[in-house]
Design a protein around this motif. Structure first.
Motif, PDB file in Angstrom:
ATOM      1  N   LYS A 161       6.007   4.705   3.446  1.00 11.75           N
ATOM      2  CA  LYS A 161       4.579   4.934   3.225  1.00 11.75           C
ATOM      3  C   LYS A 161       4.140   6.270   3.802  1.00 11.75           C
ATOM      4  O   LYS A 161       4.742   6.781   4.743  1.00 11.75           O
ATOM      5  N   LYS A 180       0.832  -1.207   0.000  1.00 11.97           N
ATOM      6  CA  LYS A 180       0.000   0.000   0.000  1.00 11.97           C
ATOM      7  C   LYS A 180       0.865   1.255   0.000  1.00 11.97           C
ATOM      8  O   LYS A 180       1.958   1.270   0.555  1.00 11.97           O
ATOM      9  N   ASP A 181       0.348   2.302  -0.628  1.00 11.18           N
ATOM     10  CA  ASP A 181       1.058   3.582  -0.658  1.00 11.18           C
ATOM     11  C   ASP A 181       0.758   4.417   0.579  1.00 11.18           C
ATOM     12  O   ASP A 181       1.602   5.155   1.077  1.00 11.18           O
TER      13      ASP A 181
END
Length: 265
Positions: A70, A30-31
């Motif tokens: 992130k 996930k970013d």
């Protein structure tokens, strides 16, 4: 033959579906990480008027997210919703005074602990008859929904307290001030944030509370990456800096060494 072919086809569809569901399920894929924190615990997690969150847990969560490369989006999560939010995927991580327990580990995984706190007791400043947890016998103790702290007193130590329910520790503090309860017993870092001139910490700790980073069960790679980030946080001096910044004036005996991890398996 048709039945065999149909079974093979169904099996292939099931395998593809399982693979699709598993894809991208790690926090590493996930970013932006949605991280659950407390909105009402001074020193640990507080939501400010402008909507931002501040506190030790928030800073720890932000450090971990940066080490993982992130961005972080913080959201408020009450104690009673932590497992549910991780399990349904609405939150990626929980960094919210989330003590690691065997029961919780049946539902979610934990990175860390990132700190080991100790349960203690907060009473009104004029209270002289409570010197340790056993002195709570017959008294009214605040019980926060979703927290295990009251269990340490009533169930584990068999102390006959009268429980008074509350939705949060901030509500407990209001009840303590108003005389609705006689004591609040939970982690010393939580109590330190709430302690004021009209309240005092008994300073008689009786448990080890391992604060973990909650993560969805099965994300082994994500959990190990979180542990690596926590280790770096202690080795580069950030953990000591944050602990002193948020709790240096509390009088608590703070620990600046890397805690022993639980293991991600």
């Amino acid at each position: 033959m048709r039945r065999i072919a149909a079974s093979v086809l169904l099996g292939a569809v099931a395998l593809l579906s399982a693979t699709a569901c598993g894809a991208g399920s790690s926090i590493l894929d996930k970013d932006v990480l949605v991280i659950g924190v407390k909105p009402d615990q001074p020193g640990l997690g507080m939501k400010k008027a402008e909507g931002q969150f501040a506190g030790f847990d928030v800073d720890v969560a932000g450090y971990i997210a940066r080490k993982l490369g992130k961005n972080a989006r913080f959201v408020a999560v009450p104690s009673s919703e932590r497992e549910k939010a991780l399990m349904n995927g609405s939150i990626d991580l929980v960094v919210a005074t989330y003590s690691i327990t065997p029961e919780r580990k049946t539902k979610v995984a934990f990175g860390g602990p990132y700190y080991v706190a100790h349960q203690d007791t907060l009473v009104r400043a004029g209270e002289s008859a409570v010197a340790n947890v056993r002195d709570l016998k017959g008294r009214k103790l605040c019980q926060v929904t979703g927290s295990n702290s009251w269990r340490r007193v009533k169930e584990e130590r068999k102390i006959a307290v009268e429980l008074v329910e509350a939705a949060s520790y901030s509500e407990c503090m209001s009840d303590l001030k108003a005389g609705k309860v006689d004591a609040v017993s939970t982690d010393d870092l939580i109590l330190a944030g709430f302690a004021t001139s009209d309240m005092k910490i008994v300073n008689a700790p009786f448990t080890d509370e391992r604060y973990g980073v909650g993560i969805k069960a099965g994300d082994l790679d994500g959990c190990e990456a979180v542990n690596k980030a926590i280790t770096e946080m202690y080795l580069d001096g950030t953990a000591k800096k944050l602990l002193q910044e948020w709790f240096g004036k509390s009088g608590l005996a703070l620990t600046f060494t890397v805690p022993q991890f639980e293991g991600c398996g």
